[in-house]
Design an enzyme around this catalytic site. Structure first.
Site, short mmCIF file in Angstrom:
data_model
loop_
_atom_site.label_atom_id
_atom_site.label_comp_id
_atom_site.label_asym_id
_atom_site.label_seq_id
_atom_site.Cartn_x
_atom_site.Cartn_y
_atom_site.Cartn_z
N LYS A 1 3.97 15.19 -16.69
CA LYS A 1 2.65 15.46 -17.26
C LYS A 1 1.99 14.18 -17.75
O LYS A 1 0.77 14.03 -17.68
CB LYS A 1 2.77 16.48 -18.40
CG LYS A 1 3.12 17.88 -17.88
CD LYS A 1 3.30 18.88 -19.00
CE LYS A 1 4.51 18.62 -19.82
NZ LYS A 1 5.27 19.78 -20.24
N ASP B 1 6.16 22.07 -13.29
CA ASP B 1 6.78 22.06 -14.61
C ASP B 1 6.58 23.39 -15.33
O ASP B 1 7.46 23.86 -16.04
CB ASP B 1 6.21 20.92 -15.46
CG ASP B 1 6.81 20.91 -16.86
OD1 ASP B 1 8.04 20.75 -16.96
OD2 ASP B 1 6.06 21.10 -17.83
N SER C 1 10.11 16.86 -17.14
CA SER C 1 9.08 17.74 -17.70
C SER C 1 8.05 16.92 -18.47
O SER C 1 6.83 17.07 -18.26
CB SER C 1 9.73 18.77 -18.63
OG SER C 1 8.75 19.56 -19.27
N HIS D 1 2.91 10.08 -26.77
CA HIS D 1 3.54 11.39 -26.65
C HIS D 1 4.65 11.54 -27.68
O HIS D 1 5.43 10.63 -27.92
CB HIS D 1 4.15 11.58 -25.26
CG HIS D 1 4.87 12.89 -25.11
ND1 HIS D 1 4.20 14.07 -24.90
CD2 HIS D 1 6.18 13.21 -25.19
CE1 HIS D 1 5.08 15.06 -24.84
NE2 HIS D 1 6.28 14.57 -25.01
N ARG E 1 13.78 27.45 -17.53
CA ARG E 1 14.72 26.75 -18.41
C ARG E 1 14.85 27.47 -19.75
O ARG E 1 15.94 27.56 -20.32
CB ARG E 1 14.27 25.31 -18.63
CG ARG E 1 14.48 24.40 -17.43
CD ARG E 1 13.75 23.09 -17.61
NE ARG E 1 14.19 22.40 -18.82
CZ ARG E 1 13.44 21.55 -19.51
NH1 ARG E 1 12.19 21.30 -19.15
NH2 ARG E 1 13.92 20.97 -20.59
#
Length: 453
Positions: free
Chosen positions: A190, A164, A186, A85, A171
């Site tokens: 995921k 999320d 967040s 990620h 947000r």
């Protein structure tokens, strides 16, 4: 619990008190089914943003969000399945390169990526620039692709960590994006909804990143690793520089082109190459840690293995296999030229403007944030989620930081179908580039800031 409880929870966090697991799960359930109104959700988000959370609270928030929707069990896939990620950036096409490399080394990579919004490009948008490529992958197709190809990348669906989706939208409009507990929950919710054996995190730092300072980026990386450990998931992190764009291209088709050229071994930006090797190495170490009967390897041997997968053509072959498996037209990949100088009309938008050096000297800065804004203005990115992307719009750099230039030299080419977009982006690009004619010290242009385990 009745509705009054959410007010008590807001008051508690407002007064800097620790929330219980039950209170956090109640909040996330109320977000998911929308029984808690937006204004109360926003109030708690602001209280968290101001007063923070401890590790346990962040872990409970992350896990509550993880299980707010669908999860995908990958235990039926042979071997050690990994995920990678990135916290976002400008010109970051590493997933397109790393997935095929790792798959060619026998390490399956499972990815669920997002679309771009703002200055950050989305991996799914880049992949969908390939004609026919489908990011809509069912559970069966996802597992089959991992088993057969070793690399799959599907679009994040609404059923994955739906809490999320609601919280991120709030947000974005309540000034609570820059909150480490909210960023961690967040991202990690995921990631954890996809049951891989380990995750390598590329935490960006600089003008084109969420975290502008090294200190904030290192803190974010450390907390994500701790949350991963608490969730019994092995994690490693690399903090990398995003003060300047990554690679030679920014834009959807353009980044696919550069990724293909990288895997062929014909165009390899030094900073991009360093980051790719570092991330692949960290992933391979995670694989070794969890593989029985596999001998330990030195960093040098791992790097040689990665480079060999490129030099032998195995990684490029795996990329084409991945594209074909998800419906992409491999003839499009085959038609990609071997250098960026050979780009034809089928790979870029029709309009082109040159960005030239205004004086002679050394390029000592190309601000990623301004380049990201220029890319967005050209049509390569979105301002709202509903915006259509011009897949052929974008930027190709002829020169990068630390290069010497003479006045009038072309530093970059910008592409778009609209002359007004080109005019607007040209101003941003000129603002992004800093040239010094009296540079007294050499430029340190390292991309790897630190690694964390």
């Amino acid at each position: 619990m009745n509705k009054m409880d959410i007010i008590e929870i807001i008051e508690k966090k407002k007064n800097k008190k620790e929330l219980t697991k039950e209170e956090i799960y109640f909040f996330v359930e109320g977000v998911t089914n929308q029984s808690i109104p937006d204004y109360q959700q926003s109030a708690l988000l602001m209280a968290i943003c101001i007063n923070g959370m401890n590790y346990r609270e962040i872990k409970d928030l992350t896990m509550a969000m993880t299980y707010s929707g669908y999860t995908l069990d990958l235990t039926s896939v042979p071997g050690v399945v990994l995920d990678k990620h990135s916290t976002g950036g400008v010109g970051d096409k590493t997933t397109l390169i790393i997935g095929p490399i790792m798959a060619s080394l026998g390490v399956p990579v499972a990815k669920m990526s997002g679309r771009g919004l703002g200055i950050t490009g989305g991996t799914i948008d880049k992949l969908e620039a390939i004609p026919g490529f489908s990011s809509n992958v069912s559970e069966e197709q996802f597992i089959e692709a991992l088993t057969k190809v070793g690399f799959v990348d599907g679009a994040q669906t609404k059923s994955f960590a739906p809490a999320d989706k609601y919280l991120y939208a709030l947000r974005d409009v309540t000034g609570t994006v820059q909150s480490i507990p909210l960023i961690v929950s967040s991202i990690m919710s995921k990631k954890l909804a996809l049951f891989t054996d380990g995750i390598v995190l590329d935490v960006k730092c600089g003008s084109g990143a969420f975290m502008e300072t090294r200190e904030d980026a290192e803190e974010l990386a450390g907390i994500m690793i701790e949350v991963g450990k608490l969730a019994k998931r092995k994690c490693k992190a690399v903090v990398s520089d995003m003060n300047e764009p990554l690679g030679y291209t920014v834009g959807n088709i353009l980044e696919v082109v550069e990724a293909v050229q990288f895997l062929r071994g014909t165009v390899q930006n030094p900073r991009l190459k360093t980051l790719v090797i570092t991330l692949c190495s960290e992933m391979y170490k995670l694989y070794l840690e969890q593989s029985e009967g596999v001998p330990e390897m030195t960093d040098e041997k791992i790097e040689k293995l990665i480079l060999k997968s490129i030099d032998s053509g195995k990684a490029y072959k795996k990329f084409k296999e991945f594209v074909t498996n998800q419906g992409g037209d491999v003839s499009f990949i085959n038609s990609i030229p071997y250098t960026l100088e050979e780009l034809g009309e089928s790979f870029v938008s029709s309009g082109c403007v040159e960005i030239k050096a205004k004086k002679s000297g050394t390029i000592c800065g190309i601000t990623a944030h301004e380049v990201g804004r220029a890319s967005q203005a050209l049509g390569a990115g979105r301002i709202t989620k509903e915006d259509e992307i011009d897949m052929g719009a974008g930027i190709v750099f002829k020169k990068t930081v630390s290069d010497e230039v003479s006045e009038g030299d072309v530093i970059a080419l910008i592409y778009a179908d609209d002359k007004y977009k080109l005019k607007s982006a040209k101003k941003m690009m000129e603002k992004a580039i800093t040239i010094k004619s009296d540079l007294k010290e050499p430029i340190h242009n390292d991309i790897i800031i630190c690694k964390k385990n």
